[in-house]
Design a protein around this motif. Structure first.
Motif, mmCIF file in Angstrom:
data_model
loop_
_atom_site.group_PDB
_atom_site.id
_atom_site.type_symbol
_atom_site.label_atom_id
_atom_site.label_comp_id
_atom_site.label_asym_id
_atom_site.label_seq_id
_atom_site.Cartn_x
_atom_site.Cartn_y
_atom_site.Cartn_z
ATOM 1 N N PRO A 283 0.832 -1.211 0.000
ATOM 2 C CA PRO A 283 0.000 0.000 0.000
ATOM 3 C C PRO A 283 0.865 1.259 0.000
ATOM 4 O O PRO A 283 1.917 1.318 0.643
ATOM 5 C CB PRO A 283 -0.797 -0.121 1.308
ATOM 6 N N SER A 284 0.441 2.249 -0.762
ATOM 7 C CA SER A 284 1.088 3.576 -0.802
ATOM 8 C C SER A 284 2.562 3.514 -1.192
ATOM 9 O O SER A 284 3.355 4.381 -0.789
ATOM 10 C CB SER A 284 0.937 4.280 0.559
ATOM 11 N N PHE A 285 2.933 2.524 -1.979
ATOM 12 C CA PHE A 285 4.326 2.430 -2.405
ATOM 13 C C PHE A 285 4.739 3.688 -3.168
ATOM 14 O O PHE A 285 5.879 4.165 -3.034
ATOM 15 C CB PHE A 285 4.524 1.188 -3.279
ATOM 16 N N ASP A 286 3.829 4.236 -3.945
ATOM 17 C CA ASP A 286 4.146 5.451 -4.702
ATOM 18 C C ASP A 286 4.459 6.618 -3.775
ATOM 19 O O ASP A 286 5.294 7.478 -4.094
ATOM 20 C CB ASP A 286 2.986 5.808 -5.637
ATOM 21 N N LYS A 287 3.830 6.641 -2.589
ATOM 22 C CA LYS A 287 4.112 7.713 -1.639
ATOM 23 C C LYS A 287 5.486 7.552 -1.004
ATOM 24 O O LYS A 287 6.153 8.548 -0.670
ATOM 25 C CB LYS A 287 3.017 7.769 -0.566
ATOM 26 N N ALA A 288 5.923 6.303 -0.824
ATOM 27 C CA ALA A 288 7.270 6.065 -0.311
ATOM 28 C C ALA A 288 8.313 6.565 -1.307
ATOM 29 O O ALA A 288 9.306 7.202 -0.934
ATOM 30 C CB ALA A 288 7.469 4.579 -0.026
ATOM 31 N N ILE A 289 8.081 6.280 -2.585
ATOM 32 C CA ILE A 289 8.995 6.750 -3.629
ATOM 33 C C ILE A 289 8.994 8.275 -3.690
ATOM 34 O O ILE A 289 10.044 8.922 -3.810
ATOM 35 C CB ILE A 289 8.602 6.158 -4.996
ATOM 36 N N LEU A 304 24.527 8.686 -2.995
ATOM 37 C CA LEU A 304 23.991 7.326 -2.960
ATOM 38 C C LEU A 304 23.480 7.050 -1.551
ATOM 39 O O LEU A 304 24.268 6.870 -0.616
ATOM 40 C CB LEU A 304 25.082 6.322 -3.345
ATOM 41 N N VAL A 305 22.161 7.030 -1.398
ATOM 42 C CA VAL A 305 21.560 6.974 -0.060
ATOM 43 C C VAL A 305 20.557 5.828 0.034
ATOM 44 O O VAL A 305 19.833 5.534 -0.921
ATOM 45 C CB VAL A 305 20.859 8.315 0.276
ATOM 46 N N SER A 306 20.540 5.190 1.200
ATOM 47 C CA SER A 306 19.543 4.151 1.490
ATOM 48 C C SER A 306 18.557 4.699 2.515
ATOM 49 O O SER A 306 18.969 5.193 3.575
ATOM 50 C CB SER A 306 20.220 2.890 2.043
ATOM 51 N N TRP A 307 17.266 4.579 2.208
ATOM 52 C CA TRP A 307 16.205 5.150 3.035
ATOM 53 C C TRP A 307 15.328 4.039 3.602
ATOM 54 O O TRP A 307 15.011 3.077 2.908
ATOM 55 C CB TRP A 307 15.322 6.080 2.210
ATOM 56 N N ASP A 308 14.902 4.186 4.850
ATOM 57 C CA ASP A 308 13.935 3.277 5.454
ATOM 58 C C ASP A 308 12.629 4.041 5.665
ATOM 59 O O ASP A 308 12.593 5.036 6.390
ATOM 60 C CB ASP A 308 14.445 2.729 6.787
ATOM 61 N N VAL A 309 11.586 3.551 5.017
ATOM 62 C CA VAL A 309 10.296 4.242 5.020
ATOM 63 C C VAL A 309 9.210 3.301 5.516
ATOM 64 O O VAL A 309 9.163 2.128 5.129
ATOM 65 C CB VAL A 309 9.944 4.741 3.597
ATOM 66 N N CYS A 310 8.342 3.813 6.372
ATOM 67 C CA CYS A 310 7.187 3.065 6.869
ATOM 68 C C CYS A 310 5.915 3.646 6.263
ATOM 69 O O CYS A 310 5.828 4.861 6.034
ATOM 70 C CB CYS A 310 7.138 3.157 8.393
ATOM 71 N N ILE A 311 4.960 2.767 5.998
ATOM 72 C CA ILE A 311 3.635 3.233 5.587
ATOM 73 C C ILE A 311 2.738 3.205 6.823
ATOM 74 O O ILE A 311 2.458 2.146 7.377
ATOM 75 C CB ILE A 311 3.037 2.358 4.467
ATOM 76 N N ALA A 312 2.325 4.389 7.270
ATOM 77 C CA ALA A 312 1.534 4.512 8.497
ATOM 78 C C ALA A 312 0.098 4.049 8.273
ATOM 79 O O ALA A 312 -0.350 3.831 7.145
ATOM 80 C CB ALA A 312 1.559 5.954 8.985
ATOM 81 N N GLU A 313 -0.640 3.916 9.362
ATOM 82 C CA GLU A 313 -2.002 3.386 9.298
ATOM 83 C C GLU A 313 -2.926 4.263 8.462
ATOM 84 O O GLU A 313 -3.933 3.789 7.926
ATOM 85 C CB GLU A 313 -2.573 3.197 10.702
ATOM 86 N N ASP A 314 -2.581 5.549 8.314
ATOM 87 C CA ASP A 314 -3.409 6.432 7.485
ATOM 88 C C ASP A 314 -2.985 6.418 6.018
ATOM 89 O O ASP A 314 -3.510 7.190 5.204
ATOM 90 C CB ASP A 314 -3.372 7.864 8.034
ATOM 91 N N GLY A 315 -2.001 5.558 5.671
ATOM 92 C CA GLY A 315 -1.575 5.424 4.286
ATOM 93 C C GLY A 315 -0.499 6.396 3.850
ATOM 94 O O GLY A 315 -0.102 6.398 2.681
ATOM 95 N N GLU A 316 -0.004 7.206 4.777
ATOM 96 C CA GLU A 316 1.055 8.156 4.441
ATOM 97 C C GLU A 316 2.432 7.541 4.704
ATOM 98 O O GLU A 316 2.589 6.701 5.582
ATOM 99 C CB GLU A 316 0.900 9.443 5.242
ATOM 100 N N ALA A 317 3.432 7.991 3.939
ATOM 101 C CA ALA A 317 4.806 7.497 4.092
ATOM 102 C C ALA A 317 5.519 8.278 5.197
ATOM 103 O O ALA A 317 5.357 9.496 5.317
ATOM 104 C CB ALA A 317 5.555 7.629 2.776
#
Length: 354
Positions: A283-289, A304-317
């Motif tokens: 879900p909301s993969f496009d928002k993570a990008i 060159l960076v590595s990011w850790d992103v969570c998709i919250a319960e409201d669908g936001e990154a």
């Protein structure tokens, strides 16, 4: 010989020994992972040697392990030692990252980027509240006592789940648990993120984050790889090096067929709950990008960076963590193949000045 020349000799020797240690360490690690389940031919070995010949002498042991565990061979896999010693150091300043890659400063570094709330933070000898106001330690204890649960995290070098602890009122007195946490340097007490219910379905005990690698180019932020990091039953941690598993994500946000442990062992379903991975829409993969593409230009000294992103319960990154250097490569190459794909030669040409 002058002082400056002596210092240059010292640092040249330091870098040489450091790079040699990294090379020997990773080759040994991967030699121990060889399982001899499928033959690795002389032709494949020669393809690796020939591809990297214009740049460096490399060991094919990494290609062999990837091939044994995934069934797919490519000469374009980057040996881990080459990645850490040359590629990563070309794109990023590891010494500048040591000071800037600090969770306590994320709010200032990434304004307008959603991040976890924190209750208190320790920077240097001093304590700060969630509004970055200087507070006494008595006030710290008062704030912590009102929280029902917190993640205590080292602000720097907390990779692999190291320097992270979870405390909750269900486990006892919050202040006592807080004071039992030990960490040298800066650290932060964050309130837990409630992840999207569709991601909890994969594993509910851990916050399962999306790791994304981006390269800052002249006129764009290019995404080269995305994977999901997933914990196992009962674990609060999703890191592969702490027992979790990782799985590749397609460009349109679907999970691939196989997940991998840190050792390379693969699964077509979650080992704890039989969740089938293939084709599952994140879900909301496009928002993570969108988040990482917005955030990367804010740290332009690190390409060159590595990011850790969570998709919250409201669908936001939500940005959980950034790795301004040494973000790792094996978890991507096990799941998605060569990190830079068809751009590998172009990247190496730039790095080696071809």
């Amino acid at each position: 010989m002058g002082y400056a020349k002596w210092m240059n000799l010292y640092f040249d020797l330091y870098y040489t020994l450091r790079h040699r240690f990294i090379k020997r360490y990773w080759i040994k690690v991967y030699q121990n992972r060889i399982n001899n389940t499928v033959p690795f031919t002389k032709e494949q070995e020669n393809m690796v040697t020939d591809f990297f010949a214009p740049y460096a002498k490399v060991s094919p042991v990494f290609h062999r392990v990837y091939y044994e565990n995934t069934g797919h061979f490519s000469e374009k896999h980057l040996p881990i030692d080459l990645y850490f010693n040359v590629v990563d150091e070309y794109f990023n300043d590891i010494y500048e990252a040591k000071y800037l890659d600090n969770k306590c400063y994320y709010k200032k570094m990434f304004p307008g980027i959603r991040q976890p709330d924190y209750a208190v933070a320790k920077m240097g000898r001093f304590w700060f509240d969630e509004n970055d106001q200087l507070i006494s330690y008595d006030k710290v204890k008062e704030i912590v006592s009102r929280e029902s649960e917190l993640f205590l995290k080292a602000a720097t070098e907390s990779n692999g789940g190291k320097g992270v602890s979870y405390i909750s009122a269900d486990q006892g007195d919050m202040v006592k648990q807080f004071e039992e946490f030990t960490c040298q340097g800066d650290w932060i007490a964050q309130r837990p993120i409630r992840q999207h219910e569709a991601i909890s379905a994969v594993n509910e005990s851990s916050v399962n984050t999306i790791r994304i690698v981006t390269l800052l180019c002249e006129d764009e932020v290019k995404v080269y790889s995305a994977i999901m990091r997933i914990g196992k039953k009962g674990s609060k941690c999703d890191n592969a090096s702490s027992g979790g598993i990782t799985i590749g994500i397609t460009e349109d946000g679907k999970l691939k067929k196989y997940a991998h442990e840190y050792s390379g062992q693969r699964y077509d379903r979650h080992p704890s709950n039989d969740f089938v991975f293939e084709g599952y829409q994140v879900p909301s993969f496009d928002k993570a990008i969108e988040l990482v593409k917005k955030a990367h230009p804010m740290v332009p000294h690190f390409r060159l960076v590595s990011w850790d992103v969570c998709i919250a319960e409201d669908g936001e990154a939500v940005l959980m963590e950034t790795n301004l250097c040494k973000g790792g490569i094996d978890i991507h190459e096990f799941n998605n193949g060569p990190l830079f794909g068809e751009d590998t030669k172009k990247i190496l040409d730039e790095v080696f000045g071809k």
